[in-house]
Design an enzyme around this catalytic site. Structure first.
Site, PDB file in Angstrom:
ATOM      1  CB  ILE A  30     -43.797   6.486 152.482  1.00 46.11           C
ATOM      2  CG1 ILE A  30     -44.714   5.855 153.536  1.00 46.11           C
ATOM      3  CG2 ILE A  30     -42.738   7.363 153.141  1.00 46.11           C
ATOM      4  CD1 ILE A  30     -43.979   4.954 154.514  1.00 46.11           C
ATOM      5  N   GLY A  31     -46.771   6.524 150.630  1.00 42.75           N
ATOM      6  CA  GLY A  31     -47.596   5.652 149.802  1.00 42.75           C
ATOM      7  C   GLY A  31     -49.070   5.943 149.955  1.00 42.75           C
ATOM      8  CG  HIS A  32     -51.261   7.879 148.064  1.00 45.33           C
ATOM      9  ND1 HIS A  32     -51.877   8.829 148.847  1.00 45.33           N
ATOM     10  CD2 HIS A  32     -50.176   8.486 147.514  1.00 45.33           C
ATOM     11  CE1 HIS A  32     -51.204   9.968 148.775  1.00 45.33           C
ATOM     12  NE2 HIS A  32     -50.170   9.789 147.971  1.00 45.33           N
ATOM     13  N   GLY A  33     -52.799   3.795 149.836  1.00 45.49           N
ATOM     14  CA  GLY A  33     -53.520   2.544 149.726  1.00 45.49           C
ATOM     15  C   GLY A  33     -54.895   2.774 149.161  1.00 45.49           C
ATOM     16  CB  ALA A  34     -57.612   0.414 148.320  1.00 41.51           C
ATOM     17  CG  PHE A  35     -60.208   1.537 151.507  1.00 42.22           C
ATOM     18  CD1 PHE A  35     -61.363   2.020 150.924  1.00 42.22           C
ATOM     19  CD2 PHE A  35     -59.825   0.236 151.237  1.00 42.22           C
ATOM     20  CE1 PHE A  35     -62.133   1.220 150.099  1.00 42.22           C
ATOM     21  CE2 PHE A  35     -60.595  -0.572 150.414  1.00 42.22           C
ATOM     22  CZ  PHE A  35     -61.751  -0.078 149.836  1.00 42.22           C
ATOM     23  CB  VAL A  68     -48.763   4.728 153.960  1.00 46.13           C
ATOM     24  CG1 VAL A  68     -47.772   4.143 154.959  1.00 46.13           C
ATOM     25  CG2 VAL A  68     -49.868   3.720 153.658  1.00 46.13           C
ATOM     26  CG  ASP A 114     -55.618  -5.345 146.621  1.00 52.94           C
ATOM     27  OD1 ASP A 114     -55.505  -5.500 145.392  1.00 52.94           O
ATOM     28  OD2 ASP A 114     -55.552  -4.232 147.168  1.00 52.94           O
TER      29      ASP A 114
END
Length: 713
Positions: A388-393, A396, A505
């Protein structure tokens, strides 16, 4: 070790007092499912008790949640009532802002099984014959029940027509705002004075919204059930109780009615939040999901029964017997404390001997530890369809816990050393934070070389997606509420935490939206904690181009003012419906007009030309108050001021948004800032661009320089 000894002996002292007064103690987080009876639409949801259903279509329904054991509110054969106090935190959200409401109520009822009607009856009772005592928080103005408005608190005595009413607007509370509301309800059995206080703050107001003399014994039986009731009336309103503490006892003072001492106090039930005992404050602990199982409930019941029997025997033998039991009990607990200290010292030696497990020691104090098996099963083996998502590290995933059915978000951190560092940073910081506008960390997992964080899932996704990917434009009231929520979260991080937290951020993709479109700031992978009034250390600049303050890019030193600049960019993005740096399909910068390729610069240009409202999102179709739009845009520019010292604090931003303070004068022309181009290039060389390059434009004393950049770390 010293803290442990102090805690143990404090507990012994507390135990002695509790034994002497025959008080049983609970708090909301220790309640089991067998301690709660849920009627109608009431259900549990991620640690809170919801009294109504979260349906996307209008509905009329009611629900009730009661503690399963009756509590004594009147001494047998006398008119002497109990002294009680309760503190609870609740929220009212509406999936459809135009939908009319219902409300909820704190309830004392002799009836354990029935549920009242929906709508204005609030699930309380359809007739006065049933008998009840309630404090209602009504979101529906119903002429039939003589309501003063759709935002009031009322005292209901055997009737849904309130005998006393207070206008919540007088204390600055709007029930339908979706914000967490705190309430204190207190009754003194000796003075017969009843008080109700309501506030957004954890500090109890000095002046209650309702205060009156009340003969409680006329409206209660010897035993009553305690809990909450709520309803909807053709609406999508959701009523959630996030935290609850309750205390009931009989004072040793002389009854004003009888002229003699009251009978010995019977065992009473207490839902206790320790902070709620303070005279002027009650801090709500983080709500947590009541553990399942019936063993603790049955054990508690047996203990209460034994306590009652022992108490009656001791009363006959006199105070000496009570003192003897207290002394003996304290002695037993002293022995137990000695054993516990010995066990703890042995365990400490083993832990110190195993330095390789320092990772676990770092996070042992954090929220629940999940097993890898649990999270693998919840995410269907980290199925790509669950992303459902991509973070910096990390990535998700959406997950569903099989044992409870709770929907969660699982952040699977990258395997790089930097990813582990960011994981530790995020876990150590957010695990200690509690605020209604922060994404709540449920737990963590570190197994099989995997690093996993578990959060509440936000059903409406990120603000970024709501602005740019939704089928319908995000309504203006939602946008204003979101901006206020983010400001509240940052004010908490900057000024209200034990250690100041700099997020570093702040951007729309890190702002999540819950079911009521309330903002929840998340992703603390880049966050840093610093002591208040201490200068932060210089680091490599980190964050996302377009949101980064110019002085932070130059010095690498993040402060609360650099967070304020990022918030200003978010404000302008939300108001205009444009990204801070626009790009076309070929990754080329898209100009907003003239020579500007940066949102902040573009809005400053419109302000200079006297056309500030031209920045408003065209997708809104003009459906906004011009004065509100102008205010929000000016707040965005004030936060984006090139001079950090000229930017407001986040507490000041909140006051501006709610109309309690004036926006500082924003100059028509953006003030110039002189940077050394060589310094700027040196700073950018220390940064690492991600594969999604963006364009940032920095004003220099001589010309405009554009540099490729993106998310930099």
């Amino acid at each position: 070790m010293t803290k442990l000894v102090i805690s143990i002996f404090s507990f012994i002292a507390l135990f002695s007092v509790v034994t002497a007064t025959a008080v049983t103690q609970f708090d909301f987080s220790t309640l089991t499912l067998s301690n709660l009876k849920l009627l109608g639409d009431a259900h549990l949801n991620n640690g809170s008790v919801r009294l109504t259903r979260d349906l996307p279509v209008p509905n009329s329904g009611s629900g009730r949640a009661l503690y399963t054991k009756p509590i004594r509110f009147r001494s047998p054969g006398t008119n002497y009532p109990a002294t009680f106090s309760t503190f609870f935190s609740f929220s009212v959200t509406n999936l459809n802002p135009s939908s009319i409401g219902g409300g909820l109520a704190f309830l004392l009822s002799p009836d354990f099984d029935s549920l009242g009607s929906a709508g204005g009856f609030l699930g309380l009772s359809d007739s006065a014959a049933a008998g009840f005592f309630a404090v209602e928080f009504d979101t529906l103005m119903d002429v039939e029940f003589s309501d003063i408005n759709g935002n009031h608190v009322g005292l209901d005595l055997n009737s849904v027509v309130s005998s006393e009413v207070g206008n919540l607007a007088d204390v600055g509370v709007e029930l339908k705002s979706g914000d967490l509301v705190n309430a204190w309800i207190e009754y003194d059995g000796s003075t017969r004075i009843f008080n109700v206080s309501v506030s957004y703050s954890n500090l109890k107001p000095e002046n209650p919204i309702l205060s009156l003399p009340l003969d409680l014994d006329k409206y209660v039986n010897d035993f009553m059930y305690v809990g909450f009731s709520g309803s909807t009336q053709g609406s999508t309103e959701i009523h959630s109780v996030e935290w609850w503490s309750f205390t009931s006892s009989f004072d040793s003072a002389i009854s004003p009615n009888s002229g003699s001492s009251p009978p010995p106090p019977p065992p009473t039930v207490v839902f206790m939040n320790p902070a709620a005992n303070s005279a002027n404050s009650a801090k709500s602990p983080p709500p947590s999901l009541p553990p399942t199982g019936s063993n603790s409930a049955s054990s508690t019941s047996q203990k209460e029964s034994k306590s009652s029997s022992c108490h009656n025997q001791l009363c006959k033998q006199g105070p000496g017997a009570v003192a003897g039991v207290v002394t003996a009990s304290a002695f037993v607990f002293a022995l137990f404390a000695g054993g516990l200290i010995w066990f703890y010292s042995k365990k400490t030696k083993r832990v110190n001997a195993n330095k390789s497990d320092s990772f676990a020691s770092e996070i042992i104090k954090m929220p629940r530890e999940f097993t890898y098996k649990q999270l693998k099963q919840a995410t269907k083996c980290f199925n790509a369809n669950r992303v459902i998502g991509h973070g910096a590290f990390g990535t998700v995933y959406k997950g569903i816990l099989p044992e409870t059915g709770d929907i969660i978000a699982v952040k699977r951190c990258s395997h790089s050393s930097q990813g582990k560092d960011e994981f530790l940073s995020e876990l150590s910081i957010i695990g200690t934070l509690r605020h209604r506008n922060l994404v709540r960390l449920q737990g963590w997992c570190h197994e099989k070389g995997e690093i996993l964080l578990v959060y509440d899932l936000m059903p409406n996704g990120s603000l970024d997606k709501a602005l740019f990917e939704a089928r319908t434009p995000l309504p203006w009231p939602h946008r204003r509420k979101i901006l206020l929520g983010v400001a509240s979260a940052l004010a908490y991080l900057h000024q209200e935490c034990e250690n100041q937290v700099i997020h570093r951020d702040v951007k729309t993709s890190n702002i999540m939206l819950d079911e009521g479109f309330n903002a929840r700031l998340g992703d603390f992978g880049l966050a840093r904690q610093v002591e208040h009034d201490k200068s932060p250390d210089a680091t490599v600049a980190a964050g996302t181009m377009g949101y980064l303050a110019p002085e932070y890019l130059l010095t690498g030193r993040a402060t609360e003012k650099s967070d304020v600049f990022s918030y200003g960019a978010v404000v302008l993005e939300v108001a205009s419906g444009r990204r801070p740096i626009e790009r076309d399909a070929n990754n080329n910068n898209v100009k907003f007009g003239g020579s500007c390729s940066n949102l902040v610069e573009w809005v400053w240009g419109l302000h200079r030309e006297g056309r500030l409202l031209a920045a408003a999102d065209a997708m809104l179709g003009g459906e906004f108050e011009e004065s509100e739009m102008r205010l929000v845009l000016l707040v965005g520019l004030a936060c984006s001021h090139p001079d950090p010292s000229a930017r407001p604090t986040m507490r000041g931003v909140i006051q501006m948004l709610i109309g309690e303070a004036e926006v500082p004068i924003v100059p028509r022309a953006k003030p110039s800032t002189t940077f050394s181009t060589s310094d700027l290039l040196m700073t950018l060389q220390d940064s690492v661009s991600d594969c999604n390059a963006a364009i940032i434009t920095i004003s220099t004393s001589s010309s405009e320089k554009s540099f490729d950049g993106g998310d930099i770390v």
